[in-house]
Design a protein around this motif. Structure first.
Motif, mmCIF file in Angstrom:
data_model
loop_
_atom_site.group_PDB
_atom_site.id
_atom_site.type_symbol
_atom_site.label_atom_id
_atom_site.label_comp_id
_atom_site.label_asym_id
_atom_site.label_seq_id
_atom_site.Cartn_x
_atom_site.Cartn_y
_atom_site.Cartn_z
ATOM 1 N N THR A 262 3.380 45.709 45.640
ATOM 2 C CA THR A 262 3.492 43.777 45.597
ATOM 3 C C THR A 262 2.215 43.444 45.233
ATOM 4 N N LEU A 263 1.325 43.613 46.415
ATOM 5 C CA LEU A 263 -0.133 43.138 46.024
ATOM 6 C C LEU A 263 -0.577 43.576 44.639
ATOM 7 N N ALA A 264 -0.558 44.530 44.443
ATOM 8 C CA ALA A 264 -1.126 44.999 43.121
ATOM 9 C C ALA A 264 -0.608 44.254 41.987
ATOM 10 N N GLY A 265 0.704 44.210 41.890
ATOM 11 C CA GLY A 265 1.235 43.255 40.724
ATOM 12 C C GLY A 265 0.611 41.881 40.658
ATOM 13 N N LEU A 266 0.531 41.296 41.895
ATOM 14 C CA LEU A 266 0.504 40.045 41.928
ATOM 15 C C LEU A 266 -1.192 39.847 41.404
ATOM 16 N N ALA A 267 -1.951 40.898 41.877
ATOM 17 C CA ALA A 267 -3.450 40.783 41.440
ATOM 18 C C ALA A 267 -3.544 41.105 40.081
ATOM 19 N N HIS A 268 -2.764 41.815 39.408
ATOM 20 C CA HIS A 268 -2.602 42.083 38.020
ATOM 21 C C HIS A 268 -2.463 40.855 37.339
ATOM 22 N N LEU A 269 -1.456 40.078 37.883
ATOM 23 C CA LEU A 269 -1.196 38.546 37.216
ATOM 24 C C LEU A 269 -2.281 37.695 37.376
ATOM 25 N N ALA A 270 -2.688 37.588 38.631
ATOM 26 C CA ALA A 270 -3.933 36.636 38.857
ATOM 27 C C ALA A 270 -5.114 37.112 37.925
ATOM 28 N N ALA A 271 -5.333 38.503 37.852
ATOM 29 C CA ALA A 271 -6.569 38.724 37.190
ATOM 30 C C ALA A 271 -6.366 38.414 35.456
ATOM 31 N N HIS A 272 -5.177 38.139 34.938
ATOM 32 C CA HIS A 272 -4.849 37.648 33.705
ATOM 33 C C HIS A 272 -4.462 36.192 33.639
ATOM 34 N N GLY A 273 -4.956 35.496 34.824
ATOM 35 C CA GLY A 273 -5.087 34.050 34.403
ATOM 36 C C GLY A 273 -3.678 33.376 34.901
ATOM 37 N N ILE A 274 -2.542 34.108 35.587
ATOM 38 C CA ILE A 274 -1.549 33.734 35.800
ATOM 39 C C ILE A 274 -1.590 32.956 37.163
ATOM 40 N N GLN A 275 -1.105 31.753 37.295
ATOM 41 C CA GLN A 275 -1.006 31.119 38.618
ATOM 42 C C GLN A 275 0.340 31.038 39.378
ATOM 43 N N GLN A 276 1.346 30.707 38.651
ATOM 44 C CA GLN A 276 2.849 30.467 39.074
ATOM 45 C C GLN A 276 3.492 31.857 38.938
ATOM 46 N N VAL A 277 4.065 32.315 39.938
ATOM 47 C CA VAL A 277 4.935 33.506 40.116
ATOM 48 C C VAL A 277 6.232 33.244 40.564
#
Length: 311
Positions: A262-277
């Motif tokens: 879960t944390l890894a997937g959220l970190a992948h999104l954050a590293a690509h500039g995604i803020q809302q999940v």
């Protein structure tokens, strides 16, 4: 009212246009991803499309599918034609198609709107499942203080407990063309009791791989020497990230792998500039609901599956 095993392109366009009109009025799309993808699928004996036309316009549509001894459907009526018996006739056509050995009909209603509630209750349906949509902004998220070696680029770090993997377990992106069979195995095992996700086929997976939003780097898998142990599939559309599917093989459940994925997937999104999940969880899955609430996710939408025993 026409019944089809498959749809011509002009009807698909008209159905999508009608769905957009529903979304504009209701504030929510009337069909889920499965129904939308089925519009363009090849004919299958267990699936039917029901189309109500008025001149060159589609004013109502239902997609129905037989699943074992039950059937599932989604239906929508153009807002300008509601309250005139169109929905009743559409539902009657679906019921006429169902064979004698079908014992239950289940219908999704998105947004839990009062109009859907009245329609369902009046026709003898009862609430069977509730699906929550959660959402949060990643600003202020408590990230791990460290990540396992060899994974992630520019993944955020913070003051939370370090993300860990069991000995011999590693994370990597999904490999198109080689991981499909193992992914389907783990998905089926992880969601054996889930009425939709657990029955995904190779065709279902291939259909997602062909979608414009599909990114194999956003499908993280965990593996050891014996094969895949779990996965976290993220999705990005219109700048919003989604926890699309998170699954852990039964042999790895209880090891903390789900939390790290879960944390890894959220970190992948954050590293690509995604803020809302966004993410989805069944109301009945108290463990998942509690986990997501503890991570700062809030419920922003409720979908209801209505069910009716037929015999």
């Amino acid at each position: 009212m026409a019944q089809h095993a498959s749809l011509p392109g002009r009807d698909i366009h008209r159905i999508v246009t009608m769905a957009h009109r529903c979304e504009e009025v209701d504030g929510i799309a009337p069909f889920n991803e499965q129904t939308t993808l089925a519009l363009t699928r090849h004919p299958e004996k267990h699936r039917r499309h029901f189309v109500v036309r008025l001149g060159d316009t589609v004013i109502a549509y239902a997609g129905a599918e037989k699943v074992g001894d039950a059937a599932e459907a989604e239906l929508a009526v153009d807002p300008a034609h509601r309250g005139k018996g169109v929905g009743h006739r559409l539902l009657a056509s679906v019921l006429d198609w169902i064979e004698a050995d079908i014992t239950e009909l289940r219908v999704w209603a998105h947004g839990d709107l009062p109009v859907s509630q009245r329609f369902a209750v009046k026709r003898g349906f009862t609430r069977d499942r509730v699906l929550y949509q959660f959402s949060r902004d990643l600003a202020g998220f408590t990230w791990p203080s460290a990540w396992p070696e060899g994974i992630g680029r520019n993944w955020p770090v913070g003051d939370g407990p370090a993300a860990a993997l069991a000995a011999g377990v590693r994370l990597r992106p999904f490999r198109v063309g080689s991981d499909e069979a193992e992914w389907l195995r783990v998905n089926a095992a992880a969601f054996a009791a889930h009425p939709e996700q657990g029955r995904w086929t190779a065709a279902d997976l291939a259909a997602r791989e062909e979608e414009t939003w599909f990114d194999p780097d956003g499908l993280l898998v965990a593996e050891d020497e014996a094969g895949l142990l779990g996965f976290h599939w993220t999705k990005v559309e219109d700048g919003i990230g989604e926890v699309y599917v998170l699954g852990v093989d039964p042999r790895a459940q209880g090891t903390g792998l789900g939390r790290t994925l879960t944390l890894a997937g959220l970190a992948h999104l954050a590293a690509h500039g995604i803020q809302q999940v966004d993410l989805y969880a069944d109301q009945s899955n108290a463990k998942a609901v509690s986990l997501y609430r503890s991570q700062g996710f809030a419920i922003v939408r409720t979908d209801v599956q209505w069910a009716k025993r037929l015999r």
